[in-house]
Structures are given as structure tokens and as C-alpha cells.
Design an enzyme around this catalytic site. Structure first.
Site, PDB file in Angstrom:
ATOM      1  N   SER A 188      31.906  46.092  74.264  1.00 15.32           N
ATOM      2  CA  SER A 188      31.360  44.739  74.148  1.00 15.32           C
ATOM      3  C   SER A 188      29.853  44.675  74.316  1.00 15.32           C
ATOM      4  O   SER A 188      29.182  43.881  73.649  1.00 15.32           O
ATOM      5  CB  SER A 188      32.031  43.822  75.174  1.00 15.32           C
ATOM      6  OG  SER A 188      33.423  43.794  74.992  1.00 15.32           O
ATOM      7  N   HIS A 234      27.756  42.233  78.668  1.00 16.28           N
ATOM      8  CA  HIS A 234      27.474  41.408  77.498  1.00 16.28           C
ATOM      9  C   HIS A 234      26.004  40.985  77.453  1.00 16.28           C
ATOM     10  O   HIS A 234      25.342  41.110  76.418  1.00 16.28           O
ATOM     11  CB  HIS A 234      28.360  40.165  77.511  1.00 16.28           C
ATOM     12  CG  HIS A 234      29.804  40.468  77.271  1.00 16.28           C
ATOM     13  ND1 HIS A 234      30.757  39.483  77.094  1.00 16.28           N
ATOM     14  CD2 HIS A 234      30.476  41.648  77.164  1.00 16.28           C
ATOM     15  CE1 HIS A 234      31.937  40.038  76.901  1.00 16.28           C
ATOM     16  NE2 HIS A 234      31.793  41.352  76.947  1.00 16.28           N
TER      17      HIS A 234
END
Length: 284
Positions: A188, A234
Site C-alpha cells: 500500500s 500510506h
């Protein structure tokens, strides 16, 4: 004809009767290079190569245009799927061996985690290719294909690979700094770097930014509202991806390579400093 006219222009002590078929300068056997018609001198050959390179098609960011513009994306997806299958077969020990965490969380164990030393730093990269759940791998790989493929076409293979890996390292570094005791895994961080880079290039190409901003906004909403998601990875990947993409999209043509690769080097340095700060905080 004077004596000077029959001597090699690069080696005045050598007489010759051969001239470059392009510039007509006299050249000796050491200097003459076979051409389709006659011989060329070294300078004319270099000029021809520079002209050929200048005529080669380039991506928006200045990279070479590849025959398969999504090859790196396919390789990355393949690696992620391979590691996922190994994780399903081998189970928890495999995940623990490749996952990202800073200090050991097993009492009285040997040194492990990023704080364990250089032998454990591989976790900063290995965790980027590690997934446990089907939903996790499916969402990340679909995102990588939809976002990564077009971005690879815009950047070229080398720049795209650098962006992906350094953005992923940026996510890992922020995890080490802010969530060192949490076992973290997944692509991610790197994919959020691609999200950020896509937004930069959409702006650069003067396209409609609303779709990509809506998609990025929804993903950020999920990041901060769903449990079990590493927002540190992230955000770290997103920030690094945006910075590198700005350099790649807006670097002046005359110094494009210097600015682009210099920015990549600066981000790697920032990653190293962040990891060092996270490890030092644990050791204090």
C-alpha cells in the site's frame, strides 16, 4: 596539395590517403570507422549517435519508450502474488520473517526487527511485497494495475521502478518512526506513492483532476476510518511519491536527469534518516 592535407587530422605524424566521407577530413587507419559508404571519422560517428539518440521517442518524463509499456507493473504484480502464495503455504513464520517491525516482540529472542542491525534491514523492502489476506492482495494488485500501468507508460521503466520502490521505502520508514512495534506488511505504501504521482501528472498534463482526487480522497478516508490499516505507510508513500513525481514532471529539460535522479537520491537519504531516528528512539 600540401603535406598537411595528407596527414591524419588526429595524428599529424601519420600520412594517409583516406578521408572521412562526411566531413572530408584526412584519417589514418586507426581513426577510420567503417560506414555504409566509405569511412567516417570518430567525431562524425559521435555526432551521428547523438542525433540518433535525440530522435528516439521519449516518455513525458524523458524515459525511453519500451515495447511493453507495462512490463515492470506485470513483474511487480507477479512478485507480490508469488510472495502471497508462499505466505499462504508457509504460514505465520514466513510472515514474521518478512514483515516490518522495529524491535523484537518475542521476549528473550535474538536480535530481530529493523533495530536488530543491517542483517534485518531487508524488512523495509520485503514487507512491501508481503500480503496475508485475499482481500488485501486483490485490492492492492488491482490498484497497481489500474494506476501503475498508465504511470509506467508516462515515466518509462527506470523512473517508474525508482518511484515505486522509493515510495514504498518512504512508507516503511514512517512506520519505523511512528509505529515501530506494529507488524506491518503490504504494497500500500508504494501504491499510495503511485496515487500521488498520478495526481501530479494529471495536473502536469492539464487533464481533469476530479476523478483522481476523488479516488485519492476515498482511499484516504478508508485509511483513517477502517481498523487494521497502517496510515503511516500510506502517508509516507504518498508524500515521497508526490515529491519524486513533481521532480519528474517539472524538471527543466536541460537538467532533467540531474533533477530527477537527484531528487530520488534525496528521498533515499530522507528515508535513511527517518529509519535511523525511529531506531534511535527505540534504543533510547
Amino acid at each position: 596539395m600540401t603535406d598537411q592535407a595528407v596527414r591524419c587530422y588526429r595524428h599529424p605524424d601519420r600520412e594517409t590517403g583516406i578521408r572521412c566521407s562526411r566531413c572530408e577530413r584526412p584519417i589514418c587507419p586507426e581513426c577510420m570507422i567503417n560506414a555504409s559508404v566509405g569511412f567516417h571519422c570518430p567525431e562524425c560517428v559521435r555526432e551521428g549517435r547523438r542525433a540518433a539518440q535525440a530522435a528516439e521517442p521519449r516518455t513525458v518524463a524523458g524515459g525511453s519508450v519500451a515495447g511493453d509499456p507495462r512490463l515492470v507493473t506485470k513483474i511487480l504484480i507477479g512478485l507480490n502474488l508469488l510472495v502471497f502464495l508462499l505466505a499462504r503455504v508457509e504460514g505465520r513464520p514466513f510472515v514474521t520473517a518478512l514483515g516490518l517491525f522495529t524491535p523484537c516482540y518475542v521476549p528473550d529472542s535474538v536480535q530481530c526487527g529493523v533495530a536488530g542491525g543491517p542483517g534485518e534491514w531487508y524488512r523495509l523492502v520485503s514487507s512491501m511485497f508481503l500480503h496475508q489476506e485475499f482481500a488485501h492482495i486483490a485490492f492492492n494488485m488491482l490498484s497497481l494495475w489500474w494506476i501503475g500501468g498508465p504511470l509506467e507508460t508516462l515515466l518509462g521503466r527506470a523512473r517508474y521502478t525508482a518511484l515505486y520502490l522509493i515510495a514504498g521505502l518512504g512508507g516503511s520508514a514512517l512506520v519505523v518512526l511512528l509505529a515501530p512495534e506494529t507488524l506491518t506488511l503490504g504494497a500500500s505504501g508504494a501504491i499510495y506513492g503511485l496515487f500521488g504521482a498520478t495526481a501530479v501528472f494529471v495536473k502536469r498534463l492539464r487533464m481533469d483532476m476530479r476523478p483522481v482526487l476523488i479516488l485519492l480522497g476515498l482511499n484516504l478516508l478508508f485509511t483513517f476510518t477502517w481498523g487494521g490499516i497502517s496510515w503511516e505507510a500510506h502517508i509516507g508513500g504518498l508524500v515521497v511519491g508526490v515529491i519524486i513525481a513533481v521532480a519528474m514532471a517539472y524538471a527543466p529539460r536541460s537538467r532533467r536527469a540531474l533533477v530527477q535522479w537527484g531528487t530520488c537520491a534525496a528521498m533515499l537519504l530522507a528515508v535513511a534518516v527517518t529509519v535511523w531516528a525511529g531506531v534511535a528512539n527505540i534504543s533510547a
